[in-house]
Design an enzyme around this catalytic site. Structure first.
Site, PDB file in Angstrom:
ATOM      1  N   ARG A 158      35.694   7.137   0.537  1.00 50.10           N
ATOM      2  CA  ARG A 158      35.592   6.255   1.699  1.00 50.10           C
ATOM      3  C   ARG A 158      36.473   5.015   1.506  1.00 50.10           C
ATOM      4  NH1 ARG A 158      30.863   7.169   4.739  1.00 50.10           N
ATOM      5  NH2 ARG A 158      30.365   9.395   4.700  1.00 50.10           N
ATOM      6  N   LYS A 225      29.790  11.832   0.152  1.00 50.78           N
ATOM      7  CA  LYS A 225      30.737  10.722   0.161  1.00 50.78           C
ATOM      8  C   LYS A 225      30.917  10.137  -1.238  1.00 50.78           C
ATOM      9  CE  LYS A 225      26.910   7.882   1.836  1.00 50.78           C
ATOM     10  NZ  LYS A 225      26.393   7.162   2.997  1.00 50.78           N
ATOM     11  N   CYS A 442      22.373  -3.348   9.120  1.00 48.92           N
ATOM     12  CA  CYS A 442      23.153  -2.214   9.622  1.00 48.92           C
ATOM     13  C   CYS A 442      23.027  -2.167  11.148  1.00 48.92           C
ATOM     14  CB  CYS A 442      22.640  -0.921   9.002  1.00 48.92           C
ATOM     15  SG  CYS A 442      20.996  -0.443   9.569  1.00 48.92           S
ATOM     16  N   CYS A 448      22.912   4.605  16.066  1.00 48.62           N
ATOM     17  CA  CYS A 448      22.876   5.406  14.843  1.00 48.62           C
ATOM     18  C   CYS A 448      21.814   6.496  14.946  1.00 48.62           C
ATOM     19  CB  CYS A 448      22.610   4.531  13.619  1.00 48.62           C
ATOM     20  SG  CYS A 448      22.527   5.484  12.076  1.00 48.62           S
ATOM     21  N   CYS A 487      16.856   2.447   8.419  1.00 52.59           N
ATOM     22  CA  CYS A 487      16.426   3.668   7.745  1.00 52.59           C
ATOM     23  C   CYS A 487      16.633   3.463   6.250  1.00 52.59           C
ATOM     24  CB  CYS A 487      17.199   4.887   8.267  1.00 52.59           C
ATOM     25  SG  CYS A 487      18.830   5.106   7.537  1.00 52.59           S
TER      26      CYS A 487
END
Length: 584
Positions: A158, A225, A442, A448, A487
């Protein structure tokens, strides 16, 4: 590894997995012809969305298919399709943009997005609200500006993080340069990205054969990732211990002499699954600057070959490191390097610099760090930043705290820039942010798909309530880090903060406490299932105890860590009993 022809059967052999199909996502990758899939065909269809398989593949191209969940019920009642839209994320190593690149992102947000930019916790930019029919235009223009979205998402390396401040000496510039080199070295080689999005233009490849198109990743890429971050000595502004590979610079007499390598960091976990957990990186060894690319590649290919391809919740490098041990990892990396690593130097951070306010650069020019609430840039803030960048042509750096640095400013422009920002109501003094200076969240709802609770939209109110309690108990103005996610996947790295709030369901959060100010210690779960309206009142007795019993200079996280959850819970209960007795 199989050839492309073999992939049509969706059965392939991966090292240490044996014959099998792996998870469903592994099958999709194997059958994708190096990330092509049917993206181009579905892009040409008259629809607002991609099919399930293509949704997995477009992540590698830098985007997520989302929906406006606020509109879900109304659209369902009306018999309408979900409000599909796309988040497009740019790959910006070290958060470094030219003025021209920033202005391109700004314009695309207005023309094709929801009118806002979002600076991420990994120093990149996200455009939200892009419709399917506009994706190609957006990606084409991002690439025309010499940025890219390739590998900003997906099972690949990433965005590479690095300390963004251009202030001290040549060694800091080298860190930015190395971040860019790592990003380019670990980028996928598939021609699919340019074929689909950049008018069929062919990207350069290592060889002419299909097998050579991904010499590092292979046809199924990584198990999950992979994240790399580079920290400057004594300034852990990028949370280097949370990276799959963290590089901590070693500087002597203003010269970059090497790095201490950390491996196996990662924040994601899953509620109710003990086999998943956040983890901080473990020191692996010391390397010289010219060993960086090969070392990071060796760690990446270790994940490729040994990561779990059957259970995606267990597929990050941190589980390989935790379960096989650091000595095994070191031996594996050394075998791929063809040389032994030096023992790791001690790594210590007690400082995080958010780089806000005015600072002079090594070249005599200046940079100005501006606070951005949760990284969301819109309305007057967006207009003011555009005006300054456009008129003064200052370059830009994005921080891991979701803030922006305007860099390369001549001394004679400082007053004019301050005046311009003032016209838009943009504060220059970092203290104007109050407790929110060290808070981040976030995006969570409404876009999301993983979010089970609010974060970005609710954190400002939560911080105000906590700030009011801090004033009441006598610790107003004290720095305290607050991180909130919708989350448990940890995009805002909530498991490091003095206070971490992790969404469990609508309006309900787990409360984590005890991180340190250098972001080298993981906090711990203090309480589960705290309602949003009770967060500040739950913290009140703990903050009061901090005021009364802390040692000189002791942060809230250090105070909590010293006493521990059991002792603090007992003291809170005793205090509550005294209050009830007084009112009896």
């Amino acid at each position: 590894m199989t050839t492309h022809d073999d992939q049509d059967t969706a059965t392939f052999t991966l090292k240490h997995l044996g014959p099998g199909v792996g998870s469903k996502v592994e099958q999709i990758k194997a059958n994708s012809n190096y990330l092509r899939g049917r993206i181009a065909e579905e892009l040409a269809e008259d629809s607002s969305r991609f099919s399930e398989d293509q949704v997995q593949l477009i992540k590698f191209h830098g985007m997520y298919q989302q929906e406006d969940r606020d509109a879900r019920q109304a659209r369902k009642a009306a018999g309408a399709e979900k409000a599909y839209q796309f988040m497009i994320r740019s790959r910006i190593p070290g958060g470094a943009l030219t003025a021209e690149q920033y202005l391109v992102e700004d314009e695309l947000a207005d023309r094709y997005g929801n009118g806002s930019l979002r600076f991420t916790t990994r120093q990149s930019i996200q455009l939200h609200g892009v419709l399917k029919g506009n994706i190609r235009t957006v990606l084409y223009n991002i690439n025309k500006s010499l940025l890219s979205t390739l590998s900003a998402c997906g099972d690949v390396n990433r965005n590479v993080m690095a300390c963004p401040a251009p202030i001290a000496n040549r060694s800091q510039a080298q860190i930015q340069e190395i971040a860019h080199k790592v990003a380019m070295h670990l980028a996928p080689r598939s021609r699919a990205y340019h074929e689909i999005w950049i008018d069929g233009e062919k990207a350069s490849t290592v060889g002419e054969t299909e097998e050579d198109v991904e010499p590092m990743y292979g046809p199924t890429y990584l198990t999950r990732k992979f994240k790399v971050g580079i920290a400057y000595p004594d300034d852990n502004c990028i949370d280097v211990f949370t990276q799959d590979v963290g590089l901590v610079a070693k500087v002597e007499n203003d010269e970059l002499v090497g790095f201490t390598v950390l491996v196996g960091g990662g924040m994601g976990t899953t509620h109710g699954k003990a086999e998943t957990y956040p983890r901080l990186g473990t020191p692996l060894g010391d390397i010289t600057p010219d060993q960086v690319l090969k070392t990071v590649e060796s760690v990446l290919t270790t994940l490729r070959d040994y990561g779990d391809r059957t259970n995606r919740k267990h597929a990050r490098l941190k589980y390989v490191v935790e379960e096989r041990g650091i000595e095994w990892i070191r031996a594996e990396v050394e075998s791929r390097l063809g040389t032994e690593l030096s023992d790791p130097s001690p790594v210590h951070f007690d400082h995080v610099d958010d780089h806000l306010g005015w600072h002079q650069q090594a070249d005599g020019r200046w940079f100005l760090g501006l606070h951005v609430v949760n990284g969301r840039v819109r309305d007057n803030l967006k207009a003011g930043l555009r005006h300054v960048v456009e008129h003064f042509r200052c370059n830009v750096r994005l921080t891991a705290w979701q803030n922006i640095l305007l860099i390369d400013i001549p001394s004679e422009q400082r007053k004019a820039i301050e005046a311009t920002l003032g016209e838009y109501g943009i504060a220059i003094d970092p203290s104007a942010s109050g407790t929110y200076r060290w808070a981040m969240a976030c995006p969570a709802l409404p876009t999301c798909g993983l979010a089970v609770a609010e974060a970005e939209r609710i954190l400002p109110d939560v911080v105000k309530e906590i700030e009011a309690v801090m004033q009441e108990v006598g610790v107003g103005g004290e720095p305290i880090s607050i991180r909130m996610t919708g989350c448990p996947n940890g995009c805002a790295r909530p498991y490091l903060g003095d206070i971490g709030l992790v969404g469990r369901s609508k309006g309900i959060y787990n409360l984590h406490l005890g991180g340190d100010w250098g972001n080298t210690r993981q906090n711990e779960k203090f309480l589960q299932n705290v309602r949003i309206e009770n967060i500040a009142s739950t913290l009140r007795p703990l903050l009061a105890l901090w005021k009364e019993e802390r040692k000189e200079g002791e942060t809230f996280g250090d105070f909590y860590h010293r006493l521990g959850a059991e002792e603090l819970q007992a003291r809170v209960a005793a205090r509550q009993a005294q209050v009830e007795e007084l009112h009896a």
